[in-house]
Design an enzyme around this catalytic site. Structure first.
Site, short mmCIF file in Angstrom:
data_model
loop_
_atom_site.label_atom_id
_atom_site.label_comp_id
_atom_site.label_asym_id
_atom_site.label_seq_id
_atom_site.Cartn_x
_atom_site.Cartn_y
_atom_site.Cartn_z
N LYS A 10 0.83 -1.19 0.00
CA LYS A 10 0.00 0.00 0.00
C LYS A 10 0.88 1.26 0.00
O LYS A 10 1.99 1.25 0.51
CB LYS A 10 -0.89 -0.02 1.25
CG LYS A 10 -1.91 1.07 1.38
CD LYS A 10 -2.79 0.77 2.61
CE LYS A 10 -3.81 1.89 2.84
NZ LYS A 10 -3.16 3.11 3.35
N GLY A 11 0.38 2.34 -0.57
CA GLY A 11 1.14 3.58 -0.57
C GLY A 11 1.44 4.06 0.84
O GLY A 11 0.58 4.04 1.72
N GLY A 12 2.69 4.45 1.08
CA GLY A 12 3.08 5.02 2.36
C GLY A 12 3.51 4.04 3.43
O GLY A 12 3.80 4.44 4.56
N VAL A 13 3.58 2.74 3.10
CA VAL A 13 3.95 1.75 4.13
C VAL A 13 5.46 1.67 4.35
O VAL A 13 5.91 1.08 5.33
CB VAL A 13 3.40 0.35 3.80
CG1 VAL A 13 1.88 0.35 3.80
CG2 VAL A 13 3.94 -0.16 2.46
N LYS A 15 7.82 1.04 1.44
CA LYS A 15 8.43 0.13 0.46
C LYS A 15 9.83 0.58 0.08
O LYS A 15 10.74 -0.25 -0.05
CB LYS A 15 7.56 0.05 -0.80
CG LYS A 15 6.17 -0.47 -0.58
CD LYS A 15 5.39 -0.58 -1.88
CE LYS A 15 5.17 0.75 -2.55
NZ LYS A 15 4.31 1.65 -1.75
N THR A 16 9.99 1.88 -0.11
CA THR A 16 11.30 2.39 -0.53
C THR A 16 12.36 2.13 0.54
O THR A 16 13.48 1.68 0.23
CB THR A 16 11.22 3.90 -0.82
OG1 THR A 16 10.28 4.13 -1.85
CG2 THR A 16 12.58 4.44 -1.25
N THR A 17 12.02 2.37 1.79
CA THR A 17 12.97 2.13 2.88
C THR A 17 13.38 0.67 2.91
O THR A 17 14.58 0.34 3.00
CB THR A 17 12.34 2.51 4.23
OG1 THR A 17 12.05 3.92 4.23
CG2 THR A 17 13.27 2.20 5.38
N ASP A 39 8.41 3.73 -8.74
CA ASP A 39 7.38 4.51 -8.07
C ASP A 39 7.55 5.98 -8.45
O ASP A 39 8.64 6.54 -8.29
CB ASP A 39 7.52 4.35 -6.56
CG ASP A 39 6.37 4.98 -5.79
OD1 ASP A 39 5.69 5.85 -6.35
OD2 ASP A 39 6.17 4.62 -4.62
#
Length: 323
Positions: A10-13, A15-17, A39
């Site tokens: 989901k957006g903001g969870v 993922k990038t980190t 993204d």
């Protein structure tokens, strides 16, 4: 572990980190690693505190780790330009202007965006990723990613229908030749069929690579909305014959010390208790295992904090087998 590793959710969870932390972990294990952002938010540059574009570049201070960010708008322009050039060689001059007009109109459509982004990340898997032992994809939010992953089957069937229609058309032209007249089109060497065959092979490669040489992980937060979406995503992956390898719970609330009894400490304990319920729900209700629980930090995850998060990720960076 497969060569290609995807982190979705989901957006903001976060993922990038998690993607960057896993890339860091792989590089420290001696694997030459590439982190790829698909993204549009492009936070990979923020995590590593340096700019990236659509060419792989070394991450400063981390040996063996490169990163790149695919710009969807640039990919749409490149994608449409390639279509324009290919069609311009195969149609009459009178149709070129109409083709250009139709392509310009399609520029802002979701279909153009997703087709271009799909071509870009499959291109990374097929070409840019070749020198690397591990390619880690930081993907767009779940819905967009699932649509992209479903394209090989959908577009593969579509290409098959187009090739069938093209062969029918050529067959009719060949049969229309009478006496000494030559057919206006020939099946062998037809440029349209050749282009369609090339696209078919591209989609076949994508489908095989995603099924056989890719591992998928989902990142979630310990709240009900995130848990619910993760459950739906697991089912959606299964519908596409793709298996979610594991789950990562991110942004958990740290528990206060036992001797802390102020209002803030009571709030944190209540929140921790609620989050534990959500974690138990994930562990008991979902088939993919929960591989890591990562606590929230008081500052942005980068530098030394990225190393801490990498250490908490129980996703092994074992070297993949190369053909």
């Amino acid at each position: 572990m497969e060569r290609f590793v995807f982190f979705g959710g989901k957006g903001g969870v976060g993922k990038t980190t998690v993607s960057c932390a896993y890339g860091y972990k792989c590089a420290n294990a001696g694997l030459r690693t590439l982190v790829v952002s698909t993204d549009p938010a492009h936070s990979v540059s923020d995590v590593f505190d340096q700019g990236f574009d659509d060419d792989p570049a070394p991450v400063e201070g981390v040996d063996g780790l490169d990163a790149m960010e695919i710009d969807p708008d640039d990919e749409v322009q490149r994608h449409l330009s390639e279509i324009r050039e290919g069609l311009s060689e195969q149609v009459s001059a009178a149709m070129v202007n109409e083709i250009n007009r139709q392509l310009e109109m399609s520029h802002g459509t979701p279909g153009a965006y997703e087709a271009a982004l799909f071509d870009a990340f499959v291109g990374v898997m097929r070409e840019e990723g070749e020198p690397y032992d591990r390619v880690v994809f930081d993907t767009a939010p779940t819905g967009s990613t699932l649509r992209l992953l479903g394209l090989p089957e959908f577009l593969g069937d579509w290409i098959d229908r187009l090739m069938y229609k093209r062969r029918q058309s050529i067959d009719l032209f060949e049969k229309a030749a009478i006496g000494d007249r030559e057919a206006r089109r020939m099946m062998d060497g037809d440029p349209v069929l050749a282009r369609l065959q090339k696209r078919k092979e591209f989609f076949e490669y994508a489908g095989e690579a995603l099924r056989e040489d890719a591992a998928f992980f989902l990142v979630l937060n310990p709240d009900q909305l995130s848990v619910n979406e993760t459950g739906r995503a697991i089912e959606a992956f299964a519908d596409r014959d793709l298996t979610v390898r594991g789950l990562v719970a991110n942004k958990l609330t740290p528990e206060p010390d036992d001797d802390e009894n102020g209002r803030g400490a009571r709030y944190l304990r209540d929140r921790v208790a609620t989050e534990r319920e959500r974690i138990e729900q994930v562990e008991e209700g979902f088939e993919p295992p929960l591989l890591a629980t990562i606590e929230s930090r008081t500052r942005e995850v980068r530098g030394d904090l990225l190393a801490e998060v990498a250490a908490e990720l129980d996703v092994e960076p074992a070297e993949p087998e190369r053909a």
